[in-house]
Design an enzyme around this catalytic site. Structure first.
Site, PDB file in Angstrom:
ATOM      1  N   ARG A  13      -8.820   3.818  -7.277  1.00  0.00           N
ATOM      2  CA  ARG A  13      -8.153   3.511  -6.026  1.00  0.00           C
ATOM      3  C   ARG A  13      -9.281   3.333  -5.017  1.00  0.00           C
ATOM      4  O   ARG A  13     -10.241   4.111  -5.000  1.00  0.00           O
ATOM      5  CB  ARG A  13      -7.217   4.667  -5.603  1.00  0.00           C
ATOM      6  CG  ARG A  13      -6.182   5.054  -6.660  1.00  0.00           C
ATOM      7  CD  ARG A  13      -5.348   3.877  -7.130  1.00  0.00           C
ATOM      8  NE  ARG A  13      -4.720   3.171  -6.030  1.00  0.00           N
ATOM      9  CZ  ARG A  13      -4.388   1.899  -6.072  1.00  0.00           C
ATOM     10  NH1 ARG A  13      -4.631   1.175  -7.138  1.00  0.00           N
ATOM     11  NH2 ARG A  13      -3.819   1.339  -5.057  1.00  0.00           N
ATOM     12  N   ASN A  56       1.229   3.969  -2.972  1.00  0.00           N
ATOM     13  CA  ASN A  56       0.951   5.392  -2.721  1.00  0.00           C
ATOM     14  C   ASN A  56       2.090   6.269  -3.227  1.00  0.00           C
ATOM     15  O   ASN A  56       1.850   7.286  -3.877  1.00  0.00           O
ATOM     16  CB  ASN A  56       0.802   5.650  -1.214  1.00  0.00           C
ATOM     17  CG  ASN A  56      -0.614   5.413  -0.733  1.00  0.00           C
ATOM     18  OD1 ASN A  56      -1.485   5.041  -1.508  1.00  0.00           O
ATOM     19  ND2 ASN A  56      -0.842   5.623   0.547  1.00  0.00           N
ATOM     20  N   GLU A 112       0.839  -1.206   0.000  1.00  0.00           N
ATOM     21  CA  GLU A 112       0.000   0.000   0.000  1.00  0.00           C
ATOM     22  C   GLU A 112       0.874   1.257   0.000  1.00  0.00           C
ATOM     23  O   GLU A 112       0.642   2.190  -0.768  1.00  0.00           O
ATOM     24  CB  GLU A 112      -0.907   0.046   1.239  1.00  0.00           C
ATOM     25  CG  GLU A 112      -1.849  -1.130   1.411  1.00  0.00           C
ATOM     26  CD  GLU A 112      -2.849  -1.301   0.290  1.00  0.00           C
ATOM     27  OE1 GLU A 112      -3.018  -0.353  -0.514  1.00  0.00           O
ATOM     28  OE2 GLU A 112      -3.462  -2.371   0.185  1.00  0.00           O
TER      29      GLU A 112
END
Lengths: 144, 106
Positions: free
Chosen positions: A104, A51, A47
């Protein structure tokens, strides 16, 4: 092995998401994590790396990863020199996303929080973002 | 190398064989191709088969909820099969278990 550190610098391209989490998982195996702990860390770092690649759009085109373990504590920092986050609290709200067109899910920070013991986010618009996470790894404690 | 799921059309059902690793990188092409099939074939059900999947992050959640939003517009539904306990846990944390139908197999 009581202490260890690894630093990685890689290009901020989506192909490297798997590379980053596999390197970190390999580093973590020295602490003899359970399968669940290993999966938790892999998901959380995936994650954070995603990002950095999507939202960071880093000026220098890199993602920097530092992992450390000390006794049974695994510590990881994922840093980009991209656009930064203006409102960190808002960014961390479940389902919040600035990229709905890319679908997302807005669950990135929620997963990091769910799977790690500690989550800290440092960010400054125009400077970049650093995500700092920690997790106690169970089996290492038993072996001590 | 582009890693994609393999698509199969069975009657009104689109079957997507999900890759071993489901992340932002691998979901990009699956999303594009799945939408192509959804529009062209007017499928009533989309089935995501996780039999081969060893890893998934929130990109998989985005892929599923996005396809589910589209197919429910046409009155269709989303089915998840062969999901291991890890994937089921991720679906649950994301609140998707109430929106999609989770089955052992079809």
């Amino acid at each position: 092995m009581m202490k260890n550190e690894m630093k990685l610098s890689m290009d901020a391209i989506s192909e490297n998401e798997a590379l980053g989490r596999i390197c970190i998982a390999t580093f973590l195996t020295r602490l003899h994590p359970t399968l669940e702990e290993l999966e938790d860390v892999k998901t959380a770092v995936s994650e954070a790396i995603t990002n950095a690649i999507i939202h960071g759009t880093p000026a220098d085109g890199k993602v920097y990863i530092t992992c450390r373990c000390e006794k049974d504590i695994f510590h990881v920092e994922i840093e980009d020199h991209g656009v930064g986050i203006a409102d960190i609290q808002k960014a961390m709200e479940p389902l919040y996303t600035t990229k709905p067109e890319q679908e997302r899910s807005g669950m990135g920070f929620a997963f990091m929080e769910a799977f790690m013991d500690e989550l800290k986010v440092w960010s400054q618009p125009g400077k970049g973002t650093t995500i700092i996470m920690e997790k106690a790894i169970g089996f290492a404690r038993l072996e001590d | 190398m582009e890693e994609t799921g393999i698509f199969e059309i069975r009657e009104n059902c689109l079957l997507v064989h999900m890759p071993e690793e489901v992340d932002h990188h691998t979901t990009k092409s699956i999303r594009r191709l799945a939408d192509h099939y959804l529009l062209d074939n007017r499928v009533q059900q989309i089935v995501f088969d996780f039999a081969d999947t060893m890893f998934m992050d929130s990109s998989g959640i985005g892929l599923l909820s996005g396809r589910n939003a589209k197919i429910t517009c046409f009155g269709g539904r989303t089915i998840v099969i062969n999901a291991n306990t890890r994937i089921r846990k991720l679906l649950q944390i994301a609140g998707l278990q109430d929106q999609v139908c989770i089955m052992d197999e079809i």
